[in-house]
Design a protein around this motif. Structure first.
Motif, PDB file in Angstrom:
ATOM      1  N   PRO A   1     -12.655  -2.445  -6.335  1.00 41.19           N
ATOM      2  CA  PRO A   1     -12.464  -1.655  -7.758  1.00 41.19           C
ATOM      3  C   PRO A   1     -13.777  -1.030  -7.872  1.00 41.19           C
ATOM      4  O   PRO A   1     -14.795  -1.600  -8.113  1.00 41.19           O
ATOM      5  CB  PRO A   1     -12.044  -2.553  -8.879  1.00 41.19           C
ATOM      6  N   SER A   2     -13.800   0.223  -8.251  1.00 51.66           N
ATOM      7  CA  SER A   2     -14.966   1.234  -8.506  1.00 51.66           C
ATOM      8  C   SER A   2     -14.304   2.426  -9.424  1.00 51.66           C
ATOM      9  O   SER A   2     -13.401   2.928  -9.166  1.00 51.66           O
ATOM     10  CB  SER A   2     -15.337   1.699  -7.158  1.00 51.66           C
TER      11      SER A   2
ATOM     12  N   PRO B   1     -12.848   6.231  -5.074  1.00 45.83           N
ATOM     13  CA  PRO B   1     -11.408   5.930  -5.076  1.00 45.83           C
ATOM     14  C   PRO B   1     -11.295   4.760  -4.365  1.00 45.83           C
ATOM     15  O   PRO B   1     -11.638   4.638  -3.468  1.00 45.83           O
ATOM     16  CB  PRO B   1     -10.836   7.077  -4.805  1.00 45.83           C
ATOM     17  N   TRP B   2     -10.098   4.107  -4.570  1.00 44.78           N
ATOM     18  CA  TRP B   2      -9.371   2.883  -3.703  1.00 44.78           C
ATOM     19  C   TRP B   2      -9.281   3.647  -2.307  1.00 44.78           C
ATOM     20  O   TRP B   2      -8.840   4.600  -2.203  1.00 44.78           O
ATOM     21  CB  TRP B   2      -8.251   2.233  -4.145  1.00 44.78           C
TER      22      TRP B   2
ATOM     23  N   LYS C   1      -5.120   4.446  -5.074  1.00 46.88           N
ATOM     24  CA  LYS C   1      -4.039   3.689  -5.549  1.00 46.88           C
ATOM     25  C   LYS C   1      -4.558   2.366  -5.400  1.00 46.88           C
ATOM     26  O   LYS C   1      -4.759   1.770  -4.441  1.00 46.88           O
ATOM     27  CB  LYS C   1      -2.958   3.743  -4.744  1.00 46.88           C
ATOM     28  N   ALA C   2      -4.425   1.560  -6.689  1.00 43.83           N
ATOM     29  CA  ALA C   2      -4.787   0.236  -6.762  1.00 43.83           C
ATOM     30  C   ALA C   2      -3.920  -0.654  -6.303  1.00 43.83           C
ATOM     31  O   ALA C   2      -2.551  -0.452  -5.951  1.00 43.83           O
ATOM     32  CB  ALA C   2      -4.929  -0.260  -8.249  1.00 43.83           C
ATOM     33  N   PRO C   3      -4.290  -1.932  -5.760  1.00 43.73           N
ATOM     34  CA  PRO C   3      -3.407  -2.693  -5.220  1.00 43.73           C
ATOM     35  C   PRO C   3      -2.560  -3.553  -6.035  1.00 43.73           C
ATOM     36  O   PRO C   3      -2.741  -3.590  -7.335  1.00 43.73           O
ATOM     37  CB  PRO C   3      -4.219  -3.962  -4.500  1.00 43.73           C
ATOM     38  N   GLU C   4      -1.067  -3.634  -5.940  1.00 45.82           N
ATOM     39  CA  GLU C   4      -0.279  -4.490  -6.541  1.00 45.82           C
ATOM     40  C   GLU C   4       0.379  -5.687  -5.922  1.00 45.82           C
ATOM     41  O   GLU C   4       1.024  -5.386  -5.090  1.00 45.82           O
ATOM     42  CB  GLU C   4       0.926  -3.450  -6.890  1.00 45.82           C
TER      43      GLU C   4
ATOM     44  N   VAL D   1     -23.688   4.325  -6.301  1.00 45.07           N
ATOM     45  CA  VAL D   1     -22.764   3.175  -5.569  1.00 45.07           C
ATOM     46  C   VAL D   1     -23.236   2.025  -5.309  1.00 45.07           C
ATOM     47  O   VAL D   1     -22.534   0.969  -5.483  1.00 45.07           O
ATOM     48  CB  VAL D   1     -22.080   4.074  -4.285  1.00 45.07           C
ATOM     49  N   ILE D   2     -24.460   2.006  -4.510  1.00 41.38           N
ATOM     50  CA  ILE D   2     -25.229   0.823  -4.545  1.00 41.38           C
ATOM     51  C   ILE D   2     -25.500  -0.029  -5.492  1.00 41.38           C
ATOM     52  O   ILE D   2     -25.370  -1.238  -5.595  1.00 41.38           O
ATOM     53  CB  ILE D   2     -26.295   0.887  -3.306  1.00 41.38           C
TER      54      ILE D   2
END
Length: 598
Positions: free
Chosen positions: A81-82, A86-87, A97-100, A175-176
């Motif tokens: 998650p960021s 994006p995912w 899209k995030a995992p479900e 990001v890092i």
């Protein structure tokens, strides 16, 4: 089969085979998420993806590997998650899209690696933004290719972040920094995607800000150098115990002069990808370089046997890990011998190259397939556990030792318990693991041959591998911090019967200032001989002096010793041979003679 392969190496290749390991080796593997090469499968549920990852980690553990390079950012996306990128579509099938149901693959991987005492390094592609522009219509609206298209450079269907732009460098560092602040990763790892091969339209950037460079090639290399240096500084400021390394292509420069490069004819990352990896080592910006030496042992134009030793000479004060091309085994021409991978590992790790202290295998899928039994050959060579290589420039202070070690038989196992050392209060020095050492002869030492297992600091240890319970086993343990600095050993515990003889020693000075040794024996009537033994490393002891039978004795012989040494007494008897614990002898400094003035 494997035994025959190892024996044949001596005759076929001239490589001297040493199957024993060094005490410290990085044994790594790349876990590729891009395009679902290794993991995850985008059509699986989160639970299925988690179970698949656990199976991979178990496979790594059974193979003897201790480091996982998990690809978490392959094209300016995220497998975690960021709020910055994006995912990844490689996780859910749709970018952004995030995992479900929701889960965090990076945190899950870190936790599972900790259970197995494996390091988890966050593998990042620093510049690649779009692997194929044909997929751009399916990219998230929050992807950088859509929000900042001016930051991109094109090469065919590939798009990369422009290394010349300071805003690009700031984005990569952002990001890092986010990863470092939110996750307890052991390292940040870059791969070989820098400037791509072929033409690039960066003339306008060169004219606008050439920083005094007249040659574009030098300017491009400096653009990459700036990123490497700034990322190194970022890590050192944020979490100085986190390792930083890069895995470029295997050839630095083609040259008949070993001072410049290797006698090869392949792709040169110095002049074609604009990576000056030797400078990164010399400047100390990276902790290691892991060149991808993905060629077979005798390959024309780039033989593994020639490229690998050259890298050993380039390490400066850093380390080299050799990238092994497992994906070619049984597939590519020249990779059809079961001895190929054992041969490469022997050359890299068992041939005395001091700076080469590890290997990493690309890729995980090839390990799973195990063509020509190559994973089995790795497991055979890696069956002895090891510690991670030291990085004293990051931290060289070991934690305090554990104490009060006890070994108690519990059913068909032996239960070890101990008192943990006091926490130092600085994260780099916290005890991360314990190293368990065992021997069926006294004394057990912290020599490689006695290393039984490395376990997480929170784990209780049951030794279920013992077979004969009428034998005596001796144990000692050490504490390891997150950089595997090792404490001095604990006391020695054993499963020995309490009626066995106990020898205790004390070194002291007589009234006349002479060295003297006093010893006691709980069963002196059965003793036949006492011998003083000496060691330079507290591991390998040799006879030094026959003490006779009467204690104490003066030791004029100690006056000949000029360096710190360890001493112990070997007690021989009609019952058993026993040893005292070792003691340290510090010689007195040599007094300088007074020199009369002229």
């Amino acid at each position: 089969m494997l035994k025959n392969v190892l024996l044949s190496l001596c005759f076929i290749t001239g490589v001297i085979v040493h199957t024993h390991a060094q005490k410290r080796e990085m044994r790594g593997v790349w876990l590729t998420t891009f395009s679902n090469i290794d993991w995850p499968q985008r059509n699986q549920t989160p639970e299925q993806q988690q179970q698949a990852l656990i199976r991979l980690l178990n496979m790594y553990q059974s193979t003897g590997l201790n480091t996982v390079y998990l690809q978490i950012r392959s094209q300016c996306d995220a497998i975690y998650p960021s709020t910055i990128e994006p995912w990844s579509a490689d996780l859910t099938g749709t970018q952004g899209k995030a995992p479900e149901p929701y889960w965090d693959p990076l945190q899950f991987a870190i936790d599972e690696c900790r259970k197995r005492t494996m390091e988890l390094h966050a593998w990042i592609n620093p510049y690649r933004a779009v692997a194929n522009t044909g997929a751009l219509p399916y990219f998230s609206s929050s992807h950088i290719a859509r929000t900042n298209p001016s930051w991109l450079l094109g090469n065919g269907t590939l798009r990369i972040l422009n290394p010349a732009r300071q805003e690009v460098r700031e984005h990569i560092k952002k990001v890092i920094s986010d990863i470092l602040n939110r996750y307890d990763v052991d390292g940040i790892h870059f791969d070989d995607y820098f400037y791509p091969e072929g033409p690039l339209n960066d003339e306008a950037d060169f004219r606008a800000n050439n920083r005094g460079f007249t040659q574009k090639a030098d300017w491009r290399r400096d653009n990459v150098n700036i990123l490497i240096r700034e990322v190194a500084n970022l890590i050192n400021r944020t979490k100085p115990w986190v390792k930083f390394g890069v895995s470029p292509t295997g050839i630095y420069m083609n040259s008949s002069d070993p001072k410049l490069g290797t006698k090869t004819t392949g792709l040169q990352h110095y002049s074609e990808l604009y990576c000056d990896s030797r400078k990164w080592l010399n400047e100390g910006w990276v902790d290691y370089i892991a060149p991808q030496v993905y060629w077979h042992y005798q390959q024309a134009g780039s033989p593994f046997k020639d490229v690998t030793p050259w890298w050993n000479q380039q390490a400066a004060n850093r380390l080299i890990y050799i990238g092994i091309g497992g994906y070619k085994v049984g597939v590519w021409p020249g990779w059809n011998s079961p001895s190929e991978i054992p041969q490469q590992l022997q050359l890299s790790l068992r041939s005395g190259y001091e700076k080469i202290q590890g290997i990493s295998v690309y890729n995980t899928t090839s390990l799973l397939e195990n063509k020509l039994g190559f994973r089995d050959s790795i497991a055979q060579l890696f069956k002895q556990p090891v510690l991670q290589p030291l990085m004293p420039w990051r931290d060289s202070v070991p934690p305090p030792p554990p104490g009060n070690l006890q070994a108690v038989q519990s059913g068909q196992t032996i239960l070890l318990s101990w008192a943990p050392p006091v926490a130092p209060g600085y994260p780099a020095d916290d005890v991360r693991y314990y190293a368990i050492y065992r021997s069926n002869t006294y004394p057990v030492t912290i020599h490689q041959k006695h290393l039984l297992k490395v376990i997480p600091a929170w784990q209780t240890y049951f030794d279920s591998s013992v077979q004969v319970f009428d034998s005596v086993y001796y144990y000692t343990i050490t504490a390891l911090d997150r950089l595997h600095n090792e404490s001095t050993p604990s006391n020695i515990a054993s499963t020995a019967r309490k009626d066995l003889p106990v020898v205790q020693v004390r070194l002291y000075k007589t009234e006349r200032g002479k060295n003297a040794l006093r010893w006691t024996d709980s069963k002196p009537l059965n003793a036949t001989r006492y011998v003083l033994e000496r060691s330079e490393d507290n591991e390998q002891f040799k006879p030094f002096l026959d003490l006779g039978q009467v204690s104490p004795v003066t030791l004029a012989q100690l006056d000949t010793i000029s360096s710190v040494t360890w001493l112990r007494v070997r007690r021989e008897g009609t019952d058993v041979t026993a040893y005292s614990e070792s003691i340290t002898y510090h010689p007195a400094p040599i007094a300088k003679k007074d020199v009369p003035p002229p």
